[in-house]
Design a protein around this motif. Structure first.
Motif, mmCIF file in Angstrom:
data_model
loop_
_atom_site.group_PDB
_atom_site.id
_atom_site.type_symbol
_atom_site.label_atom_id
_atom_site.label_comp_id
_atom_site.label_asym_id
_atom_site.label_seq_id
_atom_site.Cartn_x
_atom_site.Cartn_y
_atom_site.Cartn_z
ATOM 1 N N ARG A 181 0.831 -1.200 0.000
ATOM 2 C CA ARG A 181 0.000 0.000 0.000
ATOM 3 C C ARG A 181 0.870 1.255 0.000
ATOM 4 N N VAL B 157 -2.202 6.302 1.899
ATOM 5 C CA VAL B 157 -1.922 5.080 2.649
ATOM 6 C C VAL B 157 -2.987 4.859 3.715
ATOM 7 N N LEU C 180 -6.132 3.509 2.136
ATOM 8 C CA LEU C 180 -6.017 2.095 1.758
ATOM 9 C C LEU C 180 -6.029 1.192 2.983
ATOM 10 N N LYS C 181 -5.350 1.597 4.047
ATOM 11 C CA LYS C 181 -5.296 0.774 5.258
ATOM 12 C C LYS C 181 -6.650 0.705 5.959
#
Length: 368
Positions: A163, A299, A302-303
């Motif tokens: 990611r 990030v 996405l996480k």
């Protein structure tokens, strides 16, 4: 400077912070708008590719000739039948670039240019660049850029996670698009020096991004074992903790580049410096922006899609809601803005102390 140092220390300790991740939609919108503008500039104006990429001739006049840049452009256009790009060098000489002409045509243009400038023909030096060589340079440049991107993605995926690799690549593409778009809008010539500048700024942008990612990786080792912060909260702390460092390194890098661009290229007339200085200046600024406003918030986005992070967010939100409800209940019992009364702290029956002196003063002896 001391105030800036104190600010950096407070940001690093988490005493103060700015919600970069929470306002990520604003940054995404700004980046999309700038990127669209850059793409429109590329589509409408296109890049002013140098002789090294197109092929043609480069002629150089002696220093301190009497003609102006506009006059030399007109002379070269009349002599060759093609548009000419003229740059004034630092010593007062003129560098004339004419695309798509061969060696014989270059010799004729050189002779005609010397005649128009009233100088000896031998004083006008020239060199020819074949179109095949220019095409080879362009191909090698794209290959180098592609290899760089692949190696960056592999390194970040191994050192961090995929990611972060995706977010870093998006930030790098963002920086390249903005830099090339500004080149198209300004009309600066694209030379091999420009390509070197692009590869250099990608390294600077990646450096800032990796610094934030390293801090984020360290702070999120056991993120699911606590219920105080979500992943986005910790990502925001990482940005704030490294913010002053990123600003300092960017400013220190921009100062000499600004000297090349504005002083060397503008006041001294060193046109060849513009090739690399503009790409460095724009790319460094765009790289610092993307590291803070694009890479790390992406990030976090996405996480937060992971099931574990979704569950963590629910626990954190539930705990915060419970704490808020407890504070509201305490406010209702004690009254808003009032201190609790001392009697309110006593719960249950109050035990009276035993009478220690009961019977004191009664005569001693047996009771009758």
């Amino acid at each position: 400077m001391s105030k800036l140092g104190n600010l950096g220390a407070r940001l690093h300790r988490g005493e103060i912070s700015y919600d970069f991740v929470g306002k990520r939609k604003i940054w995404y919108g700004i980046s999309i708008l700038i990127t669209i503008t850059a793409i429109v500039g590329l589509a409408v104006r296109g890049l002013n590719m140098g002789i090294e990429f197109q092929g043609g001739a480069v002629l150089t006049t002696p220093a301190h000739i009497s003609a102006s840049v506009a006059q030399v452009e007109e002379y070269a256009k009349e002599a060759s039948g093609h548009d000419a790009v003229v740059q004034k060098l630092g010593n007062g000489a003129m560098r004339v670039q004419i695309a798509s002409i061969d060696t014989d045509q270059a010799n004729k243009v050189s002779a005609k240019l010397a005649q128009d400038l009233n100088i000896p023909e031998k004083d006008v030096t020239g060199e020819s660049v074949g179109p095949s060589w220019g095409e080879q340079i362009a191909t090698k440049s794209w290959q180098g850029l592609a290899i760089f991107m692949v190696l960056v993605a592999i390194y970040l995926a191994i050192a961090f996670e995929w990611r972060m690799a995706v977010a870093a690549l998006v930030a790098l593409i963002h920086d390249i698009t903005i830099t090339t778009g500004i080149y198209a809008l300004v009309g600066f010539e694209v030379t091999p020096g420009t390509v070197i500048g692009l590869l250099t700024i990608l390294g600077y942008s990646l450096y800032d991004t990796v610094v934030v990612f390293d801090s984020l990786k360290e702070q999120t080792k056991d993120v699911t074992k606590q219920t105080r912060f979500t992943y986005s909260d910790i990502a925001n702390q990482s940005i704030n903790g490294t913010l002053v460092r990123s600003i300092n390194t960017t400013v220190v890098a921009l100062l000499p580049v600004a000297g090349l661009l504005f002083i060397g290229g503008g006041f001294l007339g060193a046109g060849t410096l513009n090739d690399i200085s503009l790409s460095l200046f724009v790319g460094l600024a765009a790289g610092a922006y993307s590291s803070i406003f694009i890479a790390t918030p992406l990030v976090a986005d996405l996480k937060e899609r992971e099931p574990a992070m979704k569950a963590l967010r629910k626990r954190v939100m539930a705990k915060r809601a419970q704490a808020a409800a407890g504070e509201d209940a305490l406010t209702v019992r004690t009254g808003e803005g009032d201190e609790p009364e001392e009697a309110a702290a006593v719960v249950g029956p109050r035990n009276q102390p035993a009478a220690r002196n009961r019977g004191r003063g009664r005569p001693s002896g047996k009771r009758r």
